[in-house]
Write a protein that holds these residues in place. Structure first.
Motif, PDB file in Angstrom:
ATOM      1  N   PRO A   1      31.335  59.354  51.804  1.00 56.76           N
ATOM      2  CA  PRO A   1      31.603  57.968  51.396  1.00 56.76           C
ATOM      3  C   PRO A   1      30.661  57.018  52.129  1.00 56.76           C
ATOM      4  O   PRO A   1      30.087  57.365  53.156  1.00 56.76           O
ATOM      5  N   PHE A   2      30.508  55.829  51.576  1.00 60.25           N
ATOM      6  CA  PHE A   2      29.636  54.822  52.185  1.00 60.25           C
ATOM      7  C   PHE A   2      30.478  53.581  52.488  1.00 60.25           C
ATOM      8  O   PHE A   2      30.724  52.759  51.615  1.00 60.25           O
ATOM      9  N   PRO A   3      30.937  53.432  53.729  1.00 60.20           N
ATOM     10  CA  PRO A   3      31.788  52.292  54.091  1.00 60.20           C
ATOM     11  C   PRO A   3      30.979  51.013  54.324  1.00 60.20           C
ATOM     12  O   PRO A   3      29.764  51.053  54.497  1.00 60.20           O
ATOM     13  N   GLY A   4      31.688  49.881  54.323  1.00 61.36           N
ATOM     14  CA  GLY A   4      31.087  48.601  54.694  1.00 61.36           C
ATOM     15  C   GLY A   4      30.279  47.916  53.622  1.00 61.36           C
ATOM     16  O   GLY A   4      29.532  46.976  53.908  1.00 61.36           O
ATOM     17  N   ILE A   5      30.406  48.339  52.376  1.00 67.52           N
ATOM     18  CA  ILE A   5      29.659  47.725  51.273  1.00 67.52           C
ATOM     19  C   ILE A   5      30.451  46.537  50.730  1.00 67.52           C
ATOM     20  O   ILE A   5      31.638  46.643  50.460  1.00 67.52           O
ATOM     21  N   ILE A   6      29.777  45.415  50.548  1.00 62.98           N
ATOM     22  CA  ILE A   6      30.408  44.217  49.970  1.00 62.98           C
ATOM     23  C   ILE A   6      30.426  44.361  48.454  1.00 62.98           C
ATOM     24  O   ILE A   6      29.404  44.666  47.834  1.00 62.98           O
ATOM     25  N   VAL A   7      31.618  44.153  47.866  1.00 60.81           N
ATOM     26  CA  VAL A   7      31.816  44.299  46.425  1.00 60.81           C
ATOM     27  C   VAL A   7      32.396  42.987  45.895  1.00 60.81           C
ATOM     28  O   VAL A   7      33.400  42.499  46.415  1.00 60.81           O
ATOM     29  N   ASN A   8      31.761  42.408  44.881  1.00 62.48           N
ATOM     30  CA  ASN A   8      32.217  41.151  44.288  1.00 62.48           C
ATOM     31  C   ASN A   8      32.741  41.387  42.876  1.00 62.48           C
ATOM     32  O   ASN A   8      32.184  42.189  42.123  1.00 62.48           O
ATOM     33  N   LEU A   9      33.778  40.649  42.527  1.00 58.80           N
ATOM     34  CA  LEU A   9      34.372  40.699  41.191  1.00 58.80           C
ATOM     35  C   LEU A   9      34.062  39.395  40.471  1.00 58.80           C
ATOM     36  O   LEU A   9      34.256  38.309  41.032  1.00 58.80           O
ATOM     37  N   TYR A  10      33.592  39.499  39.223  1.00 56.54           N
ATOM     38  CA  TYR A  10      33.263  38.324  38.412  1.00 56.54           C
ATOM     39  C   TYR A  10      33.989  38.401  37.081  1.00 56.54           C
ATOM     40  O   TYR A  10      34.231  39.489  36.554  1.00 56.54           O
ATOM     41  N   ASP A  11      34.255  37.236  36.486  1.00 61.65           N
ATOM     42  CA  ASP A  11      34.620  37.131  35.077  1.00 61.65           C
ATOM     43  C   ASP A  11      33.321  37.410  34.318  1.00 61.65           C
ATOM     44  O   ASP A  11      32.284  36.822  34.617  1.00 61.65           O
ATOM     45  N   ALA A  12      33.333  38.313  33.361  1.00 61.79           N
ATOM     46  CA  ALA A  12      32.114  38.722  32.667  1.00 61.79           C
ATOM     47  C   ALA A  12      31.419  37.571  31.949  1.00 61.79           C
ATOM     48  O   ALA A  12      30.221  37.641  31.687  1.00 61.79           O
TER      49      ALA A  12
ATOM     50  N   VAL B   1      30.319  32.662  39.514  1.00 65.88           N
ATOM     51  CA  VAL B   1      31.493  32.331  40.323  1.00 65.88           C
ATOM     52  C   VAL B   1      32.221  33.626  40.681  1.00 65.88           C
ATOM     53  O   VAL B   1      32.716  34.344  39.809  1.00 65.88           O
ATOM     54  N   ILE B   2      32.262  33.926  41.961  1.00 62.21           N
ATOM     55  CA  ILE B   2      32.937  35.134  42.428  1.00 62.21           C
ATOM     56  C   ILE B   2      34.442  34.908  42.385  1.00 62.21           C
ATOM     57  O   ILE B   2      34.952  33.953  42.963  1.00 62.21           O
ATOM     58  N   LEU B   3      35.164  35.794  41.700  1.00 62.08           N
ATOM     59  CA  LEU B   3      36.627  35.704  41.626  1.00 62.08           C
ATOM     60  C   LEU B   3      37.286  36.309  42.860  1.00 62.08           C
ATOM     61  O   LEU B   3      38.332  35.850  43.301  1.00 62.08           O
TER      62      LEU B   3
ATOM     63  N   ASN C   1      43.474  39.706  30.072  1.00 59.58           N
ATOM     64  CA  ASN C   1      42.851  38.910  29.009  1.00 59.58           C
ATOM     65  C   ASN C   1      41.378  38.627  29.299  1.00 59.58           C
ATOM     66  O   ASN C   1      40.658  38.157  28.429  1.00 59.58           O
ATOM     67  N   LEU C   2      40.944  38.886  30.530  1.00 63.70           N
ATOM     68  CA  LEU C   2      39.551  38.655  30.905  1.00 63.70           C
ATOM     69  C   LEU C   2      38.787  39.971  30.912  1.00 63.70           C
ATOM     70  O   LEU C   2      39.362  41.038  31.114  1.00 63.70           O
ATOM     71  N   ASP C   3      37.479  39.887  30.716  1.00 66.96           N
ATOM     72  CA  ASP C   3      36.592  41.019  30.944  1.00 66.96           C
ATOM     73  C   ASP C   3      35.920  40.780  32.282  1.00 66.96           C
ATOM     74  O   ASP C   3      35.640  39.632  32.660  1.00 66.96           O
ATOM     75  N   TYR C   4      35.626  41.857  32.995  1.00 66.60           N
ATOM     76  CA  TYR C   4      35.115  41.748  34.363  1.00 66.60           C
ATOM     77  C   TYR C   4      33.778  42.451  34.522  1.00 66.60           C
ATOM     78  O   TYR C   4      33.406  43.331  33.754  1.00 66.60           O
ATOM     79  N   VAL C   5      33.072  42.044  35.570  1.00 66.02           N
ATOM     80  CA  VAL C   5      31.847  42.695  36.014  1.00 66.02           C
ATOM     81  C   VAL C   5      31.964  42.829  37.527  1.00 66.02           C
ATOM     82  O   VAL C   5      32.425  41.908  38.206  1.00 66.02           O
ATOM     83  N   ILE C   6      31.548  43.990  38.036  1.00 67.15           N
ATOM     84  CA  ILE C   6      31.528  44.224  39.480  1.00 67.15           C
ATOM     85  C   ILE C   6      30.088  44.143  39.956  1.00 67.15           C
ATOM     86  O   ILE C   6      29.164  44.619  39.284  1.00 67.15           O
ATOM     87  N   GLU C   7      29.905  43.555  41.141  1.00 65.56           N
ATOM     88  CA  GLU C   7      28.589  43.531  41.782  1.00 65.56           C
ATOM     89  C   GLU C   7      28.704  44.218  43.138  1.00 65.56           C
ATOM     90  O   GLU C   7      29.532  43.851  43.959  1.00 65.56           O
ATOM     91  N   PHE C   8      27.850  45.223  43.364  1.00 73.14           N
ATOM     92  CA  PHE C   8      27.747  45.904  44.649  1.00 73.14           C
ATOM     93  C   PHE C   8      26.507  45.380  45.356  1.00 73.14           C
ATOM     94  O   PHE C   8      25.489  45.121  44.709  1.00 73.14           O
TER      95      PHE C   8
END
Length: 172
Positions: free
Chosen positions: A32-43, A48-50, A69-76
């Motif tokens: 595993p790779f710990p300590g990674i910042i992960v952001n959640l966005y409305d697609a 704007v980071i949710l 009801n929303l679609d999402y995108v993840i950013e690593f």
């Protein structure tokens, strides 16, 4: 007599991993790779980071109580402080494959569509340590100062060996 209904929330998450063989797949032997910042966005608005999470010691992250009801995108995060970068994207967030790396070169996944009550634990990202190189020139150091000055000619045909610093008998 009234009755109120709610739409069950959804969740998503999974792991970040060290992709030792650089194939974009989380193999059972890869750490595993710990300590990674992960952001959640409305697609529909990736400015704007949710929500933000950081992977734990096991590489795990999760976003819960999401509106289906929303679609999402993840950013690593694309590059770590110690030089690791994202591996090749081998899947996409909508295919539901649990062991592929879903992030593209920019760190973003494809759009994730969640159903009410759904938990999607398949959104991964793999990391690799890019290779490095070293080298330069051999030259005749006419003034013996250890610096290649203008006019000091290169020497061709010199054999140069690179050794493992931990075992100076092993040529790499």
């Amino acid at each position: 007599i009234d009755a109120g209904y709610i739409l069950p929330t959804a969740s998503l998450g999974d792991y970040t991993f060290f992709d030792a063989n650089e194939n974009g797949i989380q193999d059972s032997t890869e750490d595993p790779f710990p300590g990674i910042i992960v952001n959640l966005y409305d697609a529909t608005d990736t400015t704007v980071i949710l929500a933000t999470d950081t992977t734990d010691a096991t590489g795990f992250y999760e976003f819960t109580d999401l509106d289906p009801n929303l679609d999402y995108v993840i950013e690593f995060e694309t590059t770590t402080d110690d030089g690791f970068t994202l591996t090749t994207q081998s899947g996409n967030a909508s295919d539901g494959t649990a062991d592929d790396s879903d992030a593209d070169a920019t760190g973003f996944t494809d759009v994730i569509d969640l159903d009410p009550g759904e938990n999607d634990p398949t959104i991964d990202a793999g990391y690799i340590l890019p290779t490095a190189s070293l080298g330069d020139y051999t030259f005749i150091d006419a003034d013996e100062d250890g610096i290649q000055d203008a006019g000091e000619a290169p020497i061709a045909g010199i054999i140069v060996n690179l050794y493992d610093a931990a075992d100076l008998t092993t040529i790499i």
